[in-house]
Design an enzyme around this catalytic site. Structure first.
Site, PDB file in Angstrom:
ATOM      1  N   GLY A  81       0.806  -1.217   0.000  1.00 40.43           N
ATOM      2  CA  GLY A  81       0.000   0.000   0.000  1.00 40.43           C
ATOM      3  C   GLY A  81       0.834   1.258   0.000  1.00 40.43           C
ATOM      4  O   GLY A  81       2.035   1.226  -0.282  1.00 40.43           O
TER       5      GLY A  81
ATOM      6  N   LEU B 100       0.469   3.646  -2.139  1.00 41.39           N
ATOM      7  CA  LEU B 100       0.898   3.519  -3.533  1.00 41.39           C
ATOM      8  C   LEU B 100       1.524   4.804  -4.069  1.00 41.39           C
ATOM      9  O   LEU B 100       1.064   5.898  -3.793  1.00 41.39           O
ATOM     10  CB  LEU B 100      -0.298   3.120  -4.408  1.00 41.39           C
ATOM     11  CG  LEU B 100      -1.010   1.829  -4.000  1.00 41.39           C
ATOM     12  CD1 LEU B 100      -2.116   1.489  -4.990  1.00 41.39           C
ATOM     13  CD2 LEU B 100      -0.039   0.666  -3.879  1.00 41.39           C
TER      14      LEU B 100
ATOM     15  N   HIS C 148       4.663   1.702  -7.753  1.00 40.41           N
ATOM     16  CA  HIS C 148       3.570   0.709  -7.755  1.00 40.41           C
ATOM     17  C   HIS C 148       2.703   0.882  -8.997  1.00 40.41           C
ATOM     18  O   HIS C 148       2.300  -0.095  -9.629  1.00 40.41           O
ATOM     19  CB  HIS C 148       2.657   0.903  -6.537  1.00 40.41           C
ATOM     20  CG  HIS C 148       3.341   0.743  -5.211  1.00 40.41           C
ATOM     21  ND1 HIS C 148       3.487   1.779  -4.331  1.00 40.41           N
ATOM     22  CD2 HIS C 148       3.901  -0.333  -4.619  1.00 40.41           C
ATOM     23  CE1 HIS C 148       4.094   1.351  -3.237  1.00 40.41           C
ATOM     24  NE2 HIS C 148       4.368   0.067  -3.390  1.00 40.41           N
TER      25      HIS C 148
ATOM     26  N   GLY D 181       8.768  -5.142  -8.635  1.00 36.19           N
ATOM     27  CA  GLY D 181       9.668  -4.078  -9.078  1.00 36.19           C
ATOM     28  C   GLY D 181      11.131  -4.490  -8.962  1.00 36.19           C
ATOM     29  O   GLY D 181      11.517  -5.184  -8.022  1.00 36.19           O
TER      30      GLY D 181
ATOM     31  N   LYS E  54      13.231  -2.497  -8.190  1.00 35.76           N
ATOM     32  CA  LYS E  54      13.700  -1.712  -7.036  1.00 35.76           C
ATOM     33  C   LYS E  54      14.120  -2.656  -5.907  1.00 35.76           C
ATOM     34  O   LYS E  54      15.123  -2.428  -5.245  1.00 35.76           O
ATOM     35  CB  LYS E  54      12.552  -0.799  -6.600  1.00 35.76           C
ATOM     36  CG  LYS E  54      12.639  -0.270  -5.198  1.00 35.76           C
ATOM     37  CD  LYS E  54      13.255   1.098  -5.217  1.00 35.76           C
ATOM     38  CE  LYS E  54      13.497   1.691  -3.857  1.00 35.76           C
ATOM     39  NZ  LYS E  54      12.623   1.311  -2.807  1.00 35.76           N
TER      40      LYS E  54
ATOM     41  N   GLN F  81      14.632  -9.279  -3.540  1.00 32.59           N
ATOM     42  CA  GLN F  81      13.302  -9.883  -3.397  1.00 32.59           C
ATOM     43  C   GLN F  81      12.876 -10.529  -4.726  1.00 32.59           C
ATOM     44  O   GLN F  81      12.404 -11.665  -4.762  1.00 32.59           O
ATOM     45  CB  GLN F  81      12.306  -8.791  -2.996  1.00 32.59           C
ATOM     46  CG  GLN F  81      10.851  -9.190  -3.110  1.00 32.59           C
ATOM     47  CD  GLN F  81       9.940  -8.080  -2.626  1.00 32.59           C
ATOM     48  OE1 GLN F  81       9.864  -7.839  -1.443  1.00 32.59           O
ATOM     49  NE2 GLN F  81       9.252  -7.413  -3.515  1.00 32.59           N
TER      50      GLN F  81
HETATM   51  P1  AMP Z   1       6.059  -2.475  -1.471  1.00 29.86           P
HETATM   52  O1  AMP Z   1       4.706  -1.873  -1.361  1.00 29.86           O
HETATM   53  O2  AMP Z   1       7.156  -1.596  -1.008  1.00 29.86           O
HETATM   54  O3  AMP Z   1       6.132  -3.877  -0.932  1.00 29.86           O
HETATM   55  O4  AMP Z   1       6.318  -2.628  -3.050  1.00 29.86           O
HETATM   56  C1  AMP Z   1       5.429  -3.354  -3.851  1.00 29.86           C
HETATM   57  C2  AMP Z   1       6.049  -3.587  -5.200  1.00 29.86           C
HETATM   58  O5  AMP Z   1       6.320  -2.336  -5.837  1.00 29.86           O
HETATM   59  C3  AMP Z   1       7.386  -4.328  -5.120  1.00 29.86           C
HETATM   60  O6  AMP Z   1       7.435  -5.298  -6.160  1.00 29.86           O
HETATM   61  C4  AMP Z   1       8.390  -3.232  -5.331  1.00 29.86           C
HETATM   62  O7  AMP Z   1       9.599  -3.685  -5.898  1.00 29.86           O
HETATM   63  C5  AMP Z   1       7.663  -2.329  -6.298  1.00 29.86           C
HETATM   64  N1  AMP Z   1       8.234  -0.979  -6.249  1.00 29.86           N
HETATM   65  C6  AMP Z   1       8.407  -0.193  -5.162  1.00 29.86           C
HETATM   66  N2  AMP Z   1       9.017   0.961  -5.483  1.00 29.86           N
HETATM   67  C7  AMP Z   1       9.267   0.910  -6.806  1.00 29.86           C
HETATM   68  C8  AMP Z   1       9.888   1.797  -7.757  1.00 29.86           C
HETATM   69  N3  AMP Z   1      10.370   2.985  -7.384  1.00 29.86           N
HETATM   70  N4  AMP Z   1       9.949   1.395  -9.052  1.00 29.86           N
HETATM   71  C9  AMP Z   1       9.459   0.201  -9.431  1.00 29.86           C
HETATM   72  N5  AMP Z   1       8.863  -0.678  -8.596  1.00 29.86           N
HETATM   73  C10 AMP Z   1       8.763  -0.333  -7.305  1.00 29.86           C
END
Ligand code: AMP
Length: 550
Positions: free
Chosen positions: A30, A32, A36, A192, A194, A198
């Site tokens: 979340g 977002l 995301h 991602g 990023k 993971q």
């Molecule tokens: P999170 O909500 O932090 O668990 O992220 C959810 C998904 O969004 C994960 O697969 C992250 O790698 C991806 N994500 C987070 N930040 C970025 C970003 N800046 N660029 C691309 N993907 C991202």
């Protein structure tokens, strides 16, 4: 858009769509942001229904981490999802996901071990992090009491990068992602780059557990300053945000050195450090260079390296990374039938001295194998068995001759060009096992790059990290007109233009609606409409895209 908080609701909804439609899952915690949203957009462009899960997973937070203060904003997130065309949000409670609110990933004993390692470090013990990884992973079940069945990633993927600093974190991620994949059972799941460690761990998990899902990695999305979007950026003050840009600057400095020929990872790491040291508010936790898939530490970069780091900016922990790839470019050309893909692809390959990956010849090779074996074309399981054990070699010809195709040691270059094979190749290539075999072979060939390929899902599925992705189209009228000219040049004058237009429309519909490898425009593909353009003009545009991408 639907919002589900229970497994029962989500499962009932998905059961009603699963037969006819493809499903994509975007797992998130979340809050977002643009990162995301890029995963969601990618999903929307590739599958029929996108499910976004929003679950702040306690198993992946350590006792000292920010589980309680992690931003939660379901209402805003739902509005964003709805505006993008998400089909459903899955926002379960801890109980619904079967995890205990208090069963955080790194339990008390782990925390004390971390402290012990810190003390060892202070006493001058070398590699205390390796020691930590050795202590934690083999005994992880002892260290995470009362938290149900856990999915433990391979220890060698946990002993690098964030692993030693976040004990239990990836086990918590792997456990919850496995649950989400089982609950949603998507065709594709989006993650991602990023979170590169993971992503590598999840790819490995899916492979090792034979889960029937395609894992799609999406590029890092950055603010205009270069700072990677993260939910944790909310914790940064304006001043800290400015300082945090140094992380990206460091990666860029390393990339410049890499492009200039530097291959020693320690030297590349030093380039990152140089950018960070002037910033007193930045405390580096690690900077490492590992293999992007296996995560094994690298001394030199042979084909590709993942240069990744974690650093505290004030009290906020940020991660960032960059993949440094030593390979020639890949150009992926997708688009509807009749847009001129095969002519353009061959000419682009010739002009750039790259390999034209004739995927059609590979499918012909498999059709030849089936014909030889005497297996009935309807016997899909026997064909799956046959094809998945076959060996295939594809040797491109330096001139404009067709490539050499060798199947199970036999050179079939000539024998695959018969009308019998032409008739067989279409039903054979519609089988999932045949596609899987050839897609993984094509990806293997693509590791060193230097390829131009065309099809329906080259940019979305086969080479999602291609340097240039083109979606080549032309209006139905233009495609019909070109086909008419082709027919006329073969002496066939009795062709009705309107009929040709209808045929093309019908083919477009079939291509975009087939369950296996449907025609989709990759979210990062450049759409090139060839109406009114000559082949040469189209080829020049694609060469220009390549030049401006590097
Ligand atoms: P999170 O909500 O932090 O668990 O992220 C959810 C998904 O969004 C994960 O697969 C992250 O790698 C991806 N994500 C987070 N930040 C970025 C970003 N800046 N660029 C691309 N993907 C991202």
């Amino acid at each position: 858009m639907r919002l589900f908080k229970t497994l029962a609701g989500l499962r009932t909804y998905l059961a009603s769509v699963r037969d006819k439609q493809t499903i994509g899952l975007v797992p998130t915690m979340g809050a977002l942001h643009q990162g995301h949203l890029s995963l969601i957009r990618c999903g929307i462009s590739e599958v029929d229904r996108v499910v976004v899960s929003i679950f702040v997973n306690p198993l992946q937070f350590g006792p000292q981490e920010d589980l309680d203060k992690y931003p939660r904003q379901l209402e805003t997130d739902a509005q964003l999802c709805e505006s993008l065309g998400v089909a459903a949000i899955f926002a379960p409670t801890f109980e619904e996901m079967g995890v205990n609110r208090t069963s955080q990933g790194a339990t008390e004993p782990e925390f004390y071990i971390r402290q012990l390692i810190d003390n060892l470090e202070k006493l001058g013990v070398s590699n205390p992090d390796d020691l930590l990884a050795k202590i934690i992973t083999p005994n992880s079940e002892l260290l995470t009491p009362n938290s149900g069945t856990q999915v433990v990633p391979p220890p060698q993927m946990l002993s690098v990068l964030c692993g030693p600093f976040r004990p239990g974190h990836f086990q918590g991620v792997a456990t919850i992602v496995s649950k989400l994949l089982t609950i949603v059972n998507p065709n594709v799941a989006y993650f991602g780059e990023k979170d590169a460690q993971q992503l590598a761990i999840i790819r490995r998990l899916v492979k090792d557990l034979n889960l029937p899902v395609v894992i799609k990695g999406c590029p890092i999305i950055r603010e205009p300053s270069g700072l990677a979007y993260s939910s944790r950026n909310q914790y940064l003050t304006e001043g800290q945000k400015k300082e945090a840009i140094a992380l990206y600057r460091g990666l860029q400095a390393a990339k410049q050195a890499f492009l200039a020929g530097e291959r020693q990872t320690q030297v590349l790491i030093n380039h990152v450090k140089e950018q960070l040291t002037p910033h007193s508010d930045i405390k580096v936790q690690y900077i490492e260079c590992v293999h992007p898939q296996t995560l094994q530490p690298l001394d030199t970069i042979e084909t590709a390296g993942l240069l990744a780091m974690a650093a505290y900016v004030g009290s906020t922990r940020l991660i960032d990374n960059m993949i440094l790839r030593l390979r020639k470019p890949i150009i992926a050309i997708d688009g509807p039938a009749g847009a001129g893909k095969s002519t353009v692809t061959r000419q682009v390959a010739k002009a750039l001295n790259l390999t034209y990956l004739d995927t059609g010849a590979m499918y012909r090779g498999m059709a030849w194998l089936v014909l030889q074996s005497g297996i009935a074309v309807e016997d899909e399981s026997a064909i799956a068995e046959l094809v998945s054990q076959a060996t295939l070699e594809f040797i491109p010809s330096p001139d404009e001759q067709p490539p050499q195709v060798i199947v199970n040691g036999e050179n079939v270059t000539q024998s695959i060009r018969t009308p019998e094979i032409t008739a067989l190749v279409s039903p054979i290539s519609a089988y999932a096992a045949v596609r899987e075999k050839l897609v993984s072979y094509q990806q293997e060939l693509g590791k060193l790059g230097g390829i131009v390929a065309e099809g329906r899902d080259i940019g979305t599925k086969v080479f999602p990290d291609a340097e240039v992705k083109v979606f080549l189209t032309a209006s139905v009228q233009e495609r019909a007109r070109r086909r008419l000219i082709d027919f006329q040049s073969q002496g066939e004058d009795n062709i009705n233009l309107q009929q040709l237009e209808e045929d093309i429309q019908q083919r477009d519909y079939q291509d975009t609606h087939r369950t296996l490898a449907p025609l989709r425009q990759a979210s990062d593909a450049i759409e090139l409409n060839t109406d009114g353009l000559t082949v040469e003009e189209v080829v020049n545009k694609i060469i220009y895209y390549l030049e401006s991408s590097s």
